[in-house]
Motif scaffolding. Structure first.
Motif, PDB file in Angstrom:
ATOM      1  N   SER A   1      -5.093  16.241   0.197  1.00 60.43           N
ATOM      2  CA  SER A   1      -6.000  15.099   0.313  1.00 60.43           C
ATOM      3  C   SER A   1      -5.464  13.865  -0.396  1.00 60.43           C
ATOM      4  O   SER A   1      -6.051  12.782  -0.300  1.00 60.43           O
ATOM      5  N   GLN A   2      -4.342  14.003  -1.104  1.00 60.10           N
ATOM      6  CA  GLN A   2      -3.781  12.883  -1.843  1.00 60.10           C
ATOM      7  C   GLN A   2      -3.168  11.852  -0.909  1.00 60.10           C
ATOM      8  O   GLN A   2      -2.708  12.161   0.194  1.00 60.10           O
ATOM      9  N   VAL A   3      -3.148  10.600  -1.387  1.00 60.31           N
ATOM     10  CA  VAL A   3      -2.601   9.499  -0.598  1.00 60.31           C
ATOM     11  C   VAL A   3      -1.156   9.775  -0.209  1.00 60.31           C
ATOM     12  O   VAL A   3      -0.732   9.494   0.922  1.00 60.31           O
ATOM     13  N   SER A   4      -0.372  10.332  -1.145  1.00 65.23           N
ATOM     14  CA  SER A   4       1.041  10.587  -0.880  1.00 65.23           C
ATOM     15  C   SER A   4       1.243  11.573   0.263  1.00 65.23           C
ATOM     16  O   SER A   4       2.314  11.616   0.871  1.00 65.23           O
ATOM     17  N   TRP A   5       0.207  12.365   0.548  1.00 63.83           N
ATOM     18  CA  TRP A   5       0.274  13.318   1.659  1.00 63.83           C
ATOM     19  C   TRP A   5      -0.345  12.724   2.916  1.00 63.83           C
ATOM     20  O   TRP A   5       0.241  12.735   3.995  1.00 63.83           O
ATOM     21  N   VAL A   6      -1.553  12.159   2.779  1.00 65.47           N
ATOM     22  CA  VAL A   6      -2.301  11.642   3.925  1.00 65.47           C
ATOM     23  C   VAL A   6      -1.603  10.433   4.537  1.00 65.47           C
ATOM     24  O   VAL A   6      -1.557  10.272   5.762  1.00 65.47           O
ATOM     25  N   LYS A   7      -1.048   9.566   3.686  1.00 61.43           N
ATOM     26  CA  LYS A   7      -0.428   8.326   4.174  1.00 61.43           C
ATOM     27  C   LYS A   7       1.080   8.331   3.943  1.00 61.43           C
ATOM     28  O   LYS A   7       1.676   7.321   3.595  1.00 61.43           O
ATOM     29  N   GLN A   8       1.674   9.474   4.178  1.00 61.09           N
ATOM     30  CA  GLN A   8       3.111   9.626   3.927  1.00 61.09           C
ATOM     31  C   GLN A   8       3.944   8.680   4.783  1.00 61.09           C
ATOM     32  O   GLN A   8       4.925   8.091   4.311  1.00 61.09           O
ATOM     33  N   GLU A   9       3.542   8.494   6.038  1.00 66.61           N
ATOM     34  CA  GLU A   9       4.309   7.627   6.935  1.00 66.61           C
ATOM     35  C   GLU A   9       4.297   6.181   6.442  1.00 66.61           C
ATOM     36  O   GLU A   9       5.332   5.500   6.430  1.00 66.61           O
ATOM     37  N   GLU A  10       3.132   5.706   6.007  1.00 65.97           N
ATOM     38  CA  GLU A  10       3.042   4.335   5.489  1.00 65.97           C
ATOM     39  C   GLU A  10       3.835   4.192   4.193  1.00 65.97           C
ATOM     40  O   GLU A  10       4.486   3.175   3.951  1.00 65.97           O
TER      41      GLU A  10
ATOM     42  N   PRO B   1       0.812  -1.216   0.000  1.00 69.41           N
ATOM     43  CA  PRO B   1       0.000   0.000   0.000  1.00 69.41           C
ATOM     44  C   PRO B   1       0.847   1.267   0.000  1.00 69.41           C
ATOM     45  O   PRO B   1       1.802   1.389   0.768  1.00 69.41           O
ATOM     46  N   CYS B   2       0.505   2.171  -0.891  1.00 76.02           N
ATOM     47  CA  CYS B   2       1.166   3.470  -1.058  1.00 76.02           C
ATOM     48  C   CYS B   2       2.524   3.355  -1.739  1.00 76.02           C
ATOM     49  O   CYS B   2       3.193   4.375  -1.968  1.00 76.02           O
ATOM     50  N   ALA B   3       2.959   2.124  -2.067  1.00 76.12           N
ATOM     51  CA  ALA B   3       4.235   1.949  -2.765  1.00 76.12           C
ATOM     52  C   ALA B   3       4.135   0.822  -3.790  1.00 76.12           C
ATOM     53  O   ALA B   3       5.146   0.244  -4.176  1.00 76.12           O
ATOM     54  N   GLU B   4       2.911   0.541  -4.224  1.00 79.94           N
ATOM     55  CA  GLU B   4       2.721  -0.562  -5.172  1.00 79.94           C
ATOM     56  C   GLU B   4       3.427  -0.313  -6.495  1.00 79.94           C
ATOM     57  O   GLU B   4       3.889  -1.254  -7.157  1.00 79.94           O
ATOM     58  N   ASP B   5       3.565   0.950  -6.882  1.00 80.63           N
ATOM     59  CA  ASP B   5       4.281   1.263  -8.118  1.00 80.63           C
ATOM     60  C   ASP B   5       5.779   1.011  -7.954  1.00 80.63           C
ATOM     61  O   ASP B   5       6.423   0.418  -8.825  1.00 80.63           O
ATOM     62  N   TYR B   6       6.336   1.447  -6.834  1.00 76.79           N
ATOM     63  CA  TYR B   6       7.761   1.235  -6.536  1.00 76.79           C
ATOM     64  C   TYR B   6       8.091  -0.255  -6.569  1.00 76.79           C
ATOM     65  O   TYR B   6       9.122  -0.675  -7.127  1.00 76.79           O
ATOM     66  N   LYS B   7       7.219  -1.063  -6.002  1.00 76.65           N
ATOM     67  CA  LYS B   7       7.433  -2.513  -6.007  1.00 76.65           C
ATOM     68  C   LYS B   7       7.381  -3.073  -7.425  1.00 76.65           C
ATOM     69  O   LYS B   7       8.186  -3.947  -7.787  1.00 76.65           O
ATOM     70  N   LEU B   8       6.465  -2.579  -8.250  1.00 77.79           N
ATOM     71  CA  LEU B   8       6.386  -3.051  -9.630  1.00 77.79           C
ATOM     72  C   LEU B   8       7.661  -2.714 -10.390  1.00 77.79           C
ATOM     73  O   LEU B   8       8.183  -3.548 -11.145  1.00 77.79           O
ATOM     74  N   TRP B   9       8.181  -1.484 -10.227  1.00 74.31           N
ATOM     75  CA  TRP B   9       9.421  -1.132 -10.932  1.00 74.31           C
ATOM     76  C   TRP B   9      10.556  -2.061 -10.484  1.00 74.31           C
ATOM     77  O   TRP B   9      11.368  -2.494 -11.313  1.00 74.31           O
ATOM     78  N   THR B  10      10.583  -2.383  -9.195  1.00 74.92           N
ATOM     79  CA  THR B  10      11.613  -3.291  -8.683  1.00 74.92           C
ATOM     80  C   THR B  10      11.476  -4.673  -9.304  1.00 74.92           C
ATOM     81  O   THR B  10      12.467  -5.289  -9.718  1.00 74.92           O
ATOM     82  N   ASP B  11      10.242  -5.160  -9.397  1.00 66.59           N
ATOM     83  CA  ASP B  11      10.016  -6.469 -10.006  1.00 66.59           C
ATOM     84  C   ASP B  11      10.407  -6.475 -11.482  1.00 66.59           C
ATOM     85  O   ASP B  11      10.945  -7.467 -11.987  1.00 66.59           O
ATOM     86  N   ILE B  12      10.128  -5.385 -12.174  1.00 66.87           N
ATOM     87  CA  ILE B  12      10.530  -5.279 -13.581  1.00 66.87           C
ATOM     88  C   ILE B  12      12.057  -5.306 -13.684  1.00 66.87           C
ATOM     89  O   ILE B  12      12.621  -6.002 -14.538  1.00 66.87           O
ATOM     90  N   ALA B  13      12.733  -4.568 -12.816  1.00 63.71           N
ATOM     91  CA  ALA B  13      14.202  -4.543 -12.830  1.00 63.71           C
ATOM     92  C   ALA B  13      14.780  -5.913 -12.499  1.00 63.71           C
ATOM     93  O   ALA B  13      15.795  -6.332 -13.076  1.00 63.71           O
ATOM     94  N   LEU B  14      14.148  -6.645 -11.581  1.00 64.61           N
ATOM     95  CA  LEU B  14      14.617  -7.986 -11.238  1.00 64.61           C
ATOM     96  C   LEU B  14      14.498  -8.946 -12.421  1.00 64.61           C
ATOM     97  O   LEU B  14      15.252  -9.917 -12.520  1.00 64.61           O
ATOM     98  N   GLN B  15      13.572  -8.645 -13.327  1.00 65.54           N
ATOM     99  CA  GLN B  15      13.421  -9.452 -14.546  1.00 65.54           C
ATOM    100  C   GLN B  15      14.253  -8.886 -15.699  1.00 65.54           C
ATOM    101  O   GLN B  15      14.004  -9.211 -16.851  1.00 65.54           O
ATOM    102  N   LYS B  16      15.224  -8.043 -15.357  1.00 66.72           N
ATOM    103  CA  LYS B  16      16.154  -7.451 -16.333  1.00 66.72           C
ATOM    104  C   LYS B  16      15.479  -6.447 -17.263  1.00 66.72           C
ATOM    105  O   LYS B  16      15.993  -6.148 -18.347  1.00 66.72           O
ATOM    106  N   GLY B  17      14.333  -5.937 -16.855  1.00 70.59           N
ATOM    107  CA  GLY B  17      13.685  -4.891 -17.635  1.00 70.59           C
ATOM    108  C   GLY B  17      14.447  -3.587 -17.511  1.00 70.59           C
ATOM    109  O   GLY B  17      14.925  -3.239 -16.431  1.00 70.59           O
ATOM    110  N   LEU B  18      14.571  -2.863 -18.620  1.00 74.69           N
ATOM    111  CA  LEU B  18      15.299  -1.601 -18.631  1.00 74.69           C
ATOM    112  C   LEU B  18      14.337  -0.416 -18.664  1.00 74.69           C
ATOM    113  O   LEU B  18      13.194  -0.536 -19.107  1.00 74.69           O
ATOM    114  N   PHE B  19      14.837   0.731 -18.222  1.00 71.89           N
ATOM    115  CA  PHE B  19      14.029   1.938 -18.079  1.00 71.89           C
ATOM    116  C   PHE B  19      14.650   3.070 -18.885  1.00 71.89           C
ATOM    117  O   PHE B  19      15.868   3.166 -19.011  1.00 71.89           O
ATOM    118  N   TYR B  20      13.765   3.911 -19.390  1.00 70.01           N
ATOM    119  CA  TYR B  20      14.199   5.131 -20.067  1.00 70.01           C
ATOM    120  C   TYR B  20      13.407   6.287 -19.469  1.00 70.01           C
ATOM    121  O   TYR B  20      12.181   6.205 -19.343  1.00 70.01           O
TER     122      TYR B  20
END
Length: 285
Positions: free
Chosen positions: A207-216, A174-193
């Motif tokens: 009111s955004q999640v990144s503000w309200v749930k910053q600690e999590e 929660p609140c970092a599901e995108d970060y985890k996906l990028w990590t999983d892509i990198a672990l599969q040797k996926g490259l980024f531009y």
């Protein structure tokens, strides 16, 4: 729509009546128009549904679901039909050239799994801040992700067949599901531009999640970085050094748990070690 679109623009929206029209309009103002617009409603209780249903363009696909953000993210991945999946938040605005620029990069560099870009943040007072990231091809994305999440989720274009081939999806971080996906892509040797120009205007509010749930969000990000550290330790070739580093990791973790060290300090120690020993060509900052 019989012909498969080249791009699936994918938006999740919940109670977005205030800004969803502006977001959708920015998609239809794109200079590149071979796309479908996939909108998944995440349990809205306001007028969002009525606003979306006013759009009669055949490229719009609208799906109504209950509130479950990560589950709905994964449904969006599964339902996207384009060669490329372009993410966007429901209160953001695309630069009119975004899709054209990112498709061009993905076609130029077929080995790239993810193309993101810089973005500009703005708030209710229209104050704009440029958010820069690393430029161009990221030679060692997993190492870069250990340092920080350099990929801005609302800016990404993802190669769909890479996601499908490696059975990747958003996980329950929660609140970092995108970060985890990028990590999983990198672990599969996926490259980024990273396209070094702002292609998305990202709306900010308290009111955004990144503000309200910053600690999590911070907690989950540290957890992901520790997973990356453990991965690098496991693949260390020299058994003696590996044992020493495992011992170091235990000592630093113990100091962290006793509040002697900040978690970020532990990450920095290992980032410097991995930079120097695994990837000596990476310039450290």
């Amino acid at each position: 729509m019989n012909k498969m679109p080249h791009i699936s623009v994918f938006i999740i929206v919940r109670n977005g009546e205030k800004y969803i029209r502006e977001a959708i309009d920015s998609v239809f103002l794109q200079s590149y128009n071979d796309f479908e617009l996939l909108l998944i409603d995440d349990g809205s209780t306001d007028d969002t549904i009525n606003i979306i249903q006013q759009y009669k363009d055949k490229r719009v696909r609208y799906i109504q679901r209950g509130q479950n953000y990560i589950l709905n993210l994964n449904e969006g991945l599964a339902l996207s039909r384009g060669k490329y999946i372009a993410r966007m938040d429901a209160d953001d605005i695309m630069h009119s050239e975004r899709l054209r620029v990112q498709v061009k990069r993905m076609e130029e560099y077929p080995h790239i799994a993810v193309c993101s870009s810089w973005m500009k943040n703005f708030n209710a007072e229209n104050r704009i801040e440029m958010y820069h990231s690393l430029e161009n091809e990221i030679e060692n994305p997993l190492l870069s992700l250990l340092k920080w999440n350099f990929v801005y989720h609302p800016t990404v274009m993802i190669r769909r067949d890479f996601i499908e081939r490696h059975h990747l999806h958003y996980q329950n971080y929660p609140c970092a599901e995108d970060y985890k996906l990028w990590t999983d892509i990198a672990l599969q040797k996926g490259l980024f531009y990273v396209e070094p120009q702002a292609l998305v205007f990202h709306r900010q509010s308290k009111s955004q999640v990144s503000w309200v749930k910053q600690e999590e969000m911070i907690f989950q990000a540290i957890y992901i970085r520790k997973e990356i550290i453990n991965h690098f330790l496991e693949e260390w070739a020299d058994q003696y050094s590996k044992n020493q580093l495992m011992l170091l990791n235990r000592i630093l973790t113990d100091l962290e748990q006793k509040s002697v060290l900040d978690p970020e300090e532990v990450v920095r120690v290992f980032y410097n070690i991995f930079s120097r020993h695994f990837y000596p060509q990476v310039i450290k900052t």
